[in-house]
Design an enzyme around this catalytic site. Structure first.
Site, PDB file in Angstrom:
ATOM      1  CD1 TRP A 155       1.821  16.158  -9.868  1.00 41.71           C
ATOM      2  CD2 TRP A 155       2.285  14.223 -10.872  1.00 41.71           C
ATOM      3  NE1 TRP A 155       3.165  15.946  -9.739  1.00 41.71           N
ATOM      4  CE2 TRP A 155       3.481  14.763 -10.337  1.00 41.71           C
ATOM      5  CE3 TRP A 155       2.345  13.003 -11.544  1.00 41.71           C
ATOM      6  CZ2 TRP A 155       4.722  14.135 -10.470  1.00 41.71           C
ATOM      7  CZ3 TRP A 155       3.580  12.374 -11.670  1.00 41.71           C
ATOM      8  CH2 TRP A 155       4.738  12.938 -11.144  1.00 41.71           C
ATOM      9  CB  ILE A 156      -3.985  16.715 -15.297  1.00 40.51           C
ATOM     10  CG1 ILE A 156      -3.151  17.973 -15.000  1.00 40.51           C
ATOM     11  CG2 ILE A 156      -5.457  17.046 -15.523  1.00 40.51           C
ATOM     12  CD1 ILE A 156      -3.430  18.639 -13.663  1.00 40.51           C
ATOM     13  NE  ARG A 263      -0.842 -19.129   2.787  1.00 34.90           N
ATOM     14  CZ  ARG A 263       0.062 -19.666   1.971  1.00 34.90           C
ATOM     15  NH1 ARG A 263      -0.322 -20.156   0.806  1.00 34.90           N
ATOM     16  NH2 ARG A 263       1.340 -19.733   2.316  1.00 34.90           N
ATOM     17  CB  ILE A 333      -3.978 -11.237   5.437  1.00 32.23           C
ATOM     18  CG1 ILE A 333      -4.326 -10.652   6.814  1.00 32.23           C
ATOM     19  CG2 ILE A 333      -4.788 -12.500   5.156  1.00 32.23           C
ATOM     20  CD1 ILE A 333      -5.752 -10.125   6.928  1.00 32.23           C
ATOM     21  CD  GLU A 359      -9.114  15.001  -6.271  1.00 37.28           C
ATOM     22  OE1 GLU A 359      -8.704  16.159  -6.421  1.00 37.28           O
ATOM     23  OE2 GLU A 359      -9.109  14.182  -7.179  1.00 37.28           O
TER      24      GLU A 359
END
Lengths: 383, 79
Positions: A155-156, A263, A333, A359
């Site tokens: 996961w670097i 909208r 939303i 981190e």
């Protein structure tokens, strides 16, 4: 007490915003889909000196104050969390070298990191080691004038594009930091794809087999790789994530303000409905609160205050939690549209979740923050 | 700067974190479990800021920061 950005900080913020609006926002969804950051973008980021941010001018950097750097992270975080991750991990390596590197490491590496000639990344996490980071299984043994490293890092962030890694390994049974160049024989870099968020952060798994590095690549001293070297890097990283999370939440708010102004449902614009207003209000209040927390952490860093470490942890914890809530409400939303890749809010939602993990997971932040308070409580109770 | 002044400033900082007026100058801050690795970084920052000294990588030795006396001696060596 006066909480106000300086004229220079406001000018820098505008520079960052213009760049992100032009170079990042229009392509961020494409980066996400392709799971890569184009080298042209990284080149432009480097050309603009953004990678040089907090590196001192004497080392070829910009010498940027930390509040200004927070503004940079907020702006890039509003454009793409994946691009933000480049600043985070590159800066983590630079900060570790700046604080704990040898004079040779500082003079040799910092100018190259500042110019972007070298991209840095941070190698702490392993397949079997996450939050229990002191227990990394990668090893380093002294062999003559070299250290020989073995292990796997996973996961670097930016691992696919980094030129140099800060690797934490056990040396003499103690966590220790080393610099490993990407072309070191025995280092294999395998791209990781298919992630939930930060899809364009070019994550990689590093297979380290008998990597022999010069003895001079030791950073700090043996046994201080986690507490001090990685500690410095992670502290910096948490600050980047805090500010980046504010940017991400701001992007959610801006997307919602636009959407709810166009909208209509039940004969009126969405923004006229009170339950929508409630979600927008929560976003506005959360963003402002989180921004003040990272401003405070940045100010404490600029004044070299020891409390800055805890302040960064609090800011990271609060801001990333807030960003997840903001992104979740943004998808809510937008309804079905929010679940579609025609709108960016689904990317914000996926990326926000990662902010809570990287981190140091938010649970580790909570432990750190509570221990900080708990130390006082325990001692107060002593007879 | 006198010996007592340095120690008093260290004690004032430590007191913010451990609220212990009875902390002796020889009590090991880390071995006693009073402080953790996060605080180790804070202690470095405090030392650098309060006494205007640079903690270099060769100074990374817990012995330099383990007690009030040790920090005092370290600071005086650096000044």
């Amino acid at each position: 007490m006066k909480i106000e950005l300086t004229t220079e900080q406001l000018e820098q913020q505008e520079v960052f915003r213009v760049f992100v609006d032009k170079e990042v926002v229009p392509c961020a969804d494409q980066f996400d889909k392709e799971e890569r950051l184009p080298s042209e973008l990284i080149g432009k980021i480097a050309e603009n000196g953004f990678l040089a941010a907090t590196i001192p001018e004497s080392n070829g950097g910009k010498g940027m104050d930390m509040v200004t750097h927070g503004l940079l992270c907020e702006e890039f975080g509003s454009g793409s969390a994946s691009v933000l991750s480049l600043f985070t991990v590159h800066g983590m390596l630079a900060q570790a070298i700046l604080q704990w590197g040898s004079p040779e490491q500082r003079s040799h590496l910092l100018p190259q990191l500042a110019s972007g000639k070298k991209i840095g990344a941070f190698g702490l996490t392993e397949p079997d080691i996450g939050s229990d980071a002191k227990s990394v299984q990668t090893t380093a043994k002294l062999d003559g004038a070299s250290y020989v490293l073995n292990g796997t890092k996973k996961w670097i962030s930016c691992g696919q594009i980094a030129d140099i890694f800060l690797i934490i390994a056990q040396c003499e049974g103690k966590p220790t930091a080393f610099l490993v160049e990407k072309d070191c024989p025995g280092l294999t870099i395998k791209p990781i794809t298919g992630l939930l968020g930060f899809k364009a952060a070019m994550l990689a798994e590093l297979s380290i087999e008998e990597c022999s590095i010069p003895q001079e690549n030791l950073v700090g001293r043996i046994g201080f790789g986690f507490s001090h070297v990685a500690g410095t890097a992670l502290d910096y990283g948490r600050y980047c994530v805090a500010a980046g999370s504010v940017g991400l939440a701001r992007a959610c708010l801006e997307a919602c303000l636009s959407y709810t102004s166009e909208r209509q449902q039940f004969g009126s614009l969405l923004k006229g409905h009170q339950l929508i207003q409630q979600m927008l209000t929560n976003m506005i209040a959360g963003i402002q609160a989180a921004r003040l927390l990272y401003f405070q952490a940045g100010y404490l860093k600029d004044t070299l205050d020891p409390e800055s470490i805890t302040a960064s942890a609090i800011a990271k914890y609060f801001a990333s939690t807030m960003a997840v809530k903001a992104a979740s409400d943004a998808v809510q939303i937008h309804g079905a549209n929010g679940c579609s890749d025609e709108y960016p809010v689904q990317r914000y939602y996926r990326d926000a979740k990662i902010m809570e993990i990287i981190e140091g997971s938010n649970q580790m932040q909570q432990i750190m923050i509570s221990k900080y308070i708990g130390i006082s409580a325990r001692k107060k109770g002593r007879k | 700067m006198t010996d007592d002044t340095i120690k008093e400033r260290i004690r004032t900082f430590l007191f913010k974190h451990i609220k212990d007026n009875e902390l002796s100058n020889d009590e090991n801050l880390f071995a006693s479990g009073l402080l953790n690795s996060l605080f180790a970084m804070q202690l470095v920052m405090f030392t650098e800021k309060e006494f205007q000294v640079k903690v270099e990588n060769e100074d990374l030795d817990l012995k330099n920061f383990s007690t009030i006396n040790a920090i005092d001696e370290f600071v005086r060596r650096k000044l």
